[in-house]
Design an enzyme around this catalytic site. Structure first.
Site, PDB file in Angstrom:
ATOM      1  N   HIS A   6      14.755 -25.241  36.318  1.00 37.52           N
ATOM      2  CA  HIS A   6      13.350 -25.287  36.710  1.00 37.52           C
ATOM      3  C   HIS A   6      13.144 -24.865  38.156  1.00 37.52           C
ATOM      4  CE1 HIS A   6       9.552 -26.988  38.208  1.00 37.52           C
ATOM      5  NE2 HIS A   6       9.135 -26.293  37.171  1.00 37.52           N
ATOM      6  N   HIS A  33      12.842 -21.072  38.542  1.00 38.71           N
ATOM      7  CA  HIS A  33      11.612 -21.037  39.338  1.00 38.71           C
ATOM      8  C   HIS A  33      12.021 -21.187  40.796  1.00 38.71           C
ATOM      9  CE1 HIS A  33       9.521 -21.561  35.586  1.00 38.71           C
ATOM     10  NE2 HIS A  33       8.349 -21.559  36.205  1.00 38.71           N
ATOM     11  N   GLU A  36       7.443 -21.265  44.470  1.00 38.97           N
ATOM     12  CA  GLU A  36       6.149 -20.990  43.830  1.00 38.97           C
ATOM     13  C   GLU A  36       4.980 -21.375  44.719  1.00 38.97           C
ATOM     14  OE1 GLU A  36       3.797 -22.017  39.682  1.00 38.97           O
ATOM     15  OE2 GLU A  36       5.724 -22.955  40.068  1.00 38.97           O
ATOM     16  N   ASP A 135       3.899 -16.850  32.594  1.00 39.89           N
ATOM     17  CA  ASP A 135       4.216 -18.231  32.926  1.00 39.89           C
ATOM     18  C   ASP A 135       3.965 -19.084  31.696  1.00 39.89           C
ATOM     19  OD1 ASP A 135       5.310 -20.184  34.484  1.00 39.89           O
ATOM     20  OD2 ASP A 135       3.616 -20.420  35.812  1.00 39.89           O
TER      21      ASP A 135
END
Length: 190
Positions: A6, A33, A36, A135
């Site tokens: 993640h 990820h 962000e 996403d």
């Protein structure tokens, strides 16, 4: 199958190390990820900001367990597809590009959440491949890739629209095929 991590703030460095080992051993694609939001950057750099109360309340923690540089270096030996990276500096993007990584760009999600704009012109300059992605529905109103293409055309207004359209089309066709080693036929869209 693939390995998906993640983010640097939600996965412990030991788990990241083991996930990378599995991806290398099993020859699996890996994604994560990364940077962000400004809140994520502030937490990873200073253990402060919007994430602090969350980590104190749910994990009794006042500090981030990993740093930006440490997280990036965790993937030095395996090409990784980083999602978002809108808060990455030019130096961080250059580091990732030099290590053979790529970026999943989610323009509508980044706009809806107020995360910032991925400077795809810098990715092109760095010769860093990127894909266009939707996403997920938790941060988007649809998973329609054509909606994403339209949004990207509006968001990235610098330069020729024809050139941008070609780059974006590659971002949903030949670039992901190459990044994920998929035999999907055909050559570049341009």
């Amino acid at each position: 199958p693939a390995i998906a991590i993640h983010s640097p703030y939600s996965v412990h460095p030991i788990v990241i190390k083991r996930a990378v080992e599995v991806a290398k051993r099993e020859n699996l694609p890996i994604s994560a990820h990364f940077l962000e939001s400004q809140a994520e950057r502030e937490w990873l750099e200073n253990s402060s900001g919007d994430f602090l109360e969350f980590f104190q309340k749910f994990f009794s923690s006042n500090y981030a367990v990993t740093e930006i540089k440490e997280f990036m270096e965790s993937f030095d030996d395996i090409p990784t597809h980083f999602t978002h990276a809108v808060q990455a500096t030019k130096e961080e993007l250059a580091y990732l590009a030099a290590k053979g990584h790529s970026i999943a760009h989610c323009p509508r999600s980044n706009r809806f959440l107020g995360c910032g704009r991925l400077p795809i012109e810098e990715l092109v300059e760095l010769n860093m491949p990127f894909t266009l992605a939707t996403d997920g529905l938790s941060s988007n109103n649809s998973l329609n890739i054509f909606d994403e293409l339209r949004a990207a055309l509006m968001l990235h207004h610098l330069g020729s629209i024809e050139e941008l359209a070609g780059v974006l089309m590659e971002g949903i066709t030949s670039k992901p095929a190459k990044i994920f080693n998929l035999n999907s036929g055909g050559n570049s869209c341009r």
